[in-house]
Design an enzyme around this catalytic site. Structure first.
Site, PDB file in Angstrom:
ATOM      1  N   HIS A  13      48.903  53.466  36.171  1.00 12.42           N
ATOM      2  CA  HIS A  13      48.390  53.233  37.537  1.00 12.42           C
ATOM      3  C   HIS A  13      49.536  52.715  38.398  1.00 12.42           C
ATOM      4  O   HIS A  13      49.925  51.560  38.290  1.00 12.42           O
ATOM      5  CB  HIS A  13      47.251  52.196  37.512  1.00 12.42           C
ATOM      6  CG  HIS A  13      46.636  51.924  38.859  1.00 12.42           C
ATOM      7  ND1 HIS A  13      45.280  51.757  39.031  1.00 12.42           N
ATOM      8  CD2 HIS A  13      47.165  51.776  40.097  1.00 12.42           C
ATOM      9  CE1 HIS A  13      45.008  51.520  40.297  1.00 12.42           C
ATOM     10  NE2 HIS A  13      46.142  51.521  40.974  1.00 12.42           N
ATOM     11  N   HIS A 136      38.499  52.561  41.457  1.00 14.96           N
ATOM     12  CA  HIS A 136      38.689  51.237  42.062  1.00 14.96           C
ATOM     13  C   HIS A 136      37.300  50.613  42.104  1.00 14.96           C
ATOM     14  O   HIS A 136      36.485  50.949  42.955  1.00 14.96           O
ATOM     15  CB  HIS A 136      39.301  51.332  43.468  1.00 14.96           C
ATOM     16  CG  HIS A 136      39.514  49.972  44.078  1.00 14.96           C
ATOM     17  ND1 HIS A 136      40.740  49.384  44.211  1.00 14.96           N
ATOM     18  CD2 HIS A 136      38.619  49.049  44.524  1.00 14.96           C
ATOM     19  CE1 HIS A 136      40.604  48.167  44.723  1.00 14.96           C
ATOM     20  NE2 HIS A 136      39.323  47.950  44.930  1.00 14.96           N
TER      21      HIS A 136
HETATM   22  N1  LIG Z   1      45.925  46.979  44.639  1.00 10.23           N
HETATM   23  C1  LIG Z   1      46.164  46.744  45.899  1.00 10.23           C
HETATM   24  O1  LIG Z   1      46.003  45.588  46.334  1.00 10.23           O
HETATM   25  N2  LIG Z   1      46.549  47.707  46.761  1.00 10.23           N
HETATM   26  C2  LIG Z   1      46.705  49.112  46.459  1.00 10.23           C
HETATM   27  C3  LIG Z   1      45.412  49.836  46.435  1.00 10.23           C
HETATM   28  C4  LIG Z   1      44.574  49.579  45.198  1.00 10.23           C
HETATM   29  O2  LIG Z   1      45.010  49.852  44.080  1.00 10.23           O
HETATM   30  O3  LIG Z   1      43.453  49.123  45.341  1.00 10.23           O
HETATM   31  C5  LIG Z   1      47.619  49.734  47.523  1.00 10.23           C
HETATM   32  O4  LIG Z   1      47.682  50.962  47.603  1.00 10.23           O
HETATM   33  O5  LIG Z   1      48.274  48.987  48.268  1.00 10.23           O
HETATM   34 ZN   LIG Z   2      46.183  50.640  42.810  1.00  7.22          ZN
HETATM   35 ZN   LIG Z   3      42.587  49.824  43.550  1.00 10.47          ZN
END
Ligand SMILES: NC(=O)N[C@@H](CC(=O)O)C(=O)O
Ligand SMILES: [Zn+2]
Ligand SMILES: [Zn+2]
Length: 343
Positions: A13, A136
């Site tokens: 991820h 998510h």
């Molecule tokens: N994790 C985060 O806080 N941000 C991620 C998006 C996500 O994975 O939810 C992003 O793209 O900035």
């Molecule tokens: Zn993410």
């Molecule tokens: Zn996410």
């Protein structure tokens, strides 16, 4: 000095962004990982195999000479994604998952799914073809407390979805709660979860005590210490359904250090070292290789990597920032000590 050699890990991820940012994010990822599941939340999002193919080429063009790095592409699920698009993605061989962002849940999620019923045809095609749904897992209703959004998603959305599509392969991404750990354990084998380094190392005090720290803000938001402990226990348990996913999510410094700061931590430059710290602190370094290098490929039906990396326990200081297009990005641990280092 403590040393450990691992099969080269993969990141299941990551956010690499696009354009000039790739010159920063791709080398950082490629120095650490052989492969990465690349999240599709660009503007506009990557919704078709054609756009995933073009994005993949832009990523490959930013891989430093001498490094091998394979981006594993994903599609962004929208209310309009058709079953045909899913089958085409599966047949392409370059798309390895389809990402569900509940509309409004996180960075660049406004094209996300407004109602799961709208994506039933796409989900059916995914259940048929075995293409995983990457989730998510947070609800977005204003009435739901931000610290409860993961649990509400699991109980109100994910559990019924799995009832409806028992064969659907699902990765609950970046889990942050004991509840998520328990859910994955009780779920069928087709359900797995990624865990970030930052959720293994930090709790919500690290974000809010002694001043508000925008570089510790991400989604799902850091939780209380008991949840962090449950995540460490799951990651180091040797259970194959918990594996590495950094959720490295860079934002320009000014977008983080702002009255309304963006969510996301940039962990790619020292990701495997941060995981080593967390596993070492738990006395479980011997479990890191499975978590980082074996369980992810097993879930995605891919071979493990053929080479290795070696880490040793040495203190070093991370830069305070990195260039990021025409601005800069502040990594997690900026200007501070990391206790493990790749050699
Ligand atoms: N994790 C985060 O806080 N941000 C991620 C998006 C996500 O994975 O939810 C992003 O793209 O900035
Ligand atoms: Zn993410
Ligand atoms: Zn996410």
């Amino acid at each position: 000095m403590k040393r450990i050699t691992l099969i080269r890990p993969d990141d299941w991820h990551i956010h690499l962004r696009d354009g000039a940012a790739l010159q920063t994010t791709v080398p950082h990822a490629a120095h650490q990982f052989a492969r990465a599941i690349v999240m599709p939340n660009l503007r506009p999002p990557v919704t078709t195999t054609g756009s995933a193919r073009a994005y993949r080429e832009r990523i490959l063009a930013a891989v430093p000479a001498g490094l091998a790095f394979e981006p594993l592409m994903t599609l962004y699920l929208t209310d309009n994604t058709t079953a045909e698009e899913i089958r085409a993605a599966r047949d392409s061989g370059i798309v390895h998952g389809v990402k569900l962002y509940p509309a409004g849940a996180t960075t660049n999620s406004d094209s996300g799914v407004t109602d799961l019923e709208r994506v039933y045809p796409a989900l059916e095609a995914m259940a048929e073809t075995g293409l995983p749904l990457l989730v998510h897992g947070e609800v977005t209703g204003p009435e739901v407390d931000i610290f409860d959004r993961e649990l509400r998603f699991i109980e109100d959305r994910l559990a019924p979805l799995l009832q409806r599509y028992p064969g659907l392969r699902v990765v609950l991404e970046h889990i942050t709660t004991r509840d998520a750990v328990e859910f994955v354990r009780a779920a069928p084998e087709s359900v797995a979860a990624t865990i970030t380094a930052h959720h293994l190392l930090l709790n919500r005090n690290h974000m809010l005590v002694g001043g508000i720290r925008p570089h510790h803000y991400c989604l799902p938001v850091l939780k209380r210490e008991t949840h962090r402990q449950a995540l460490v226990e799951a990651a180091t348990s040797g259970e194959p359904r918990f594996f590495l996913g950094t959720d490295s999510a860079p934002h320009a410094r000014e977008d983080k250090e702002s009255a309304c700061g963006c969510a996301g931590m940039y962990t790619a430059p020292s990701a495997i070292e941060l995981y080593a710290e967390a596993f070492d602190a738990a006395g479980a370094l011997d479990r890191l290789e499975d978590f980082a290098s074996r369980f992810g490929p097993a879930f995605y039906g891919l071979p493990v990597n053929g080479d290795t990396i070696t880490l040793e326990q040495t203190d070093w200081e991370l830069p305070t920032s990195y260039p990021f297009g025409d601005t800069s990005v502040v990594p997690l641990r900026a200007g501070a000590t990391v206790h493990w280092r790749r050699v």
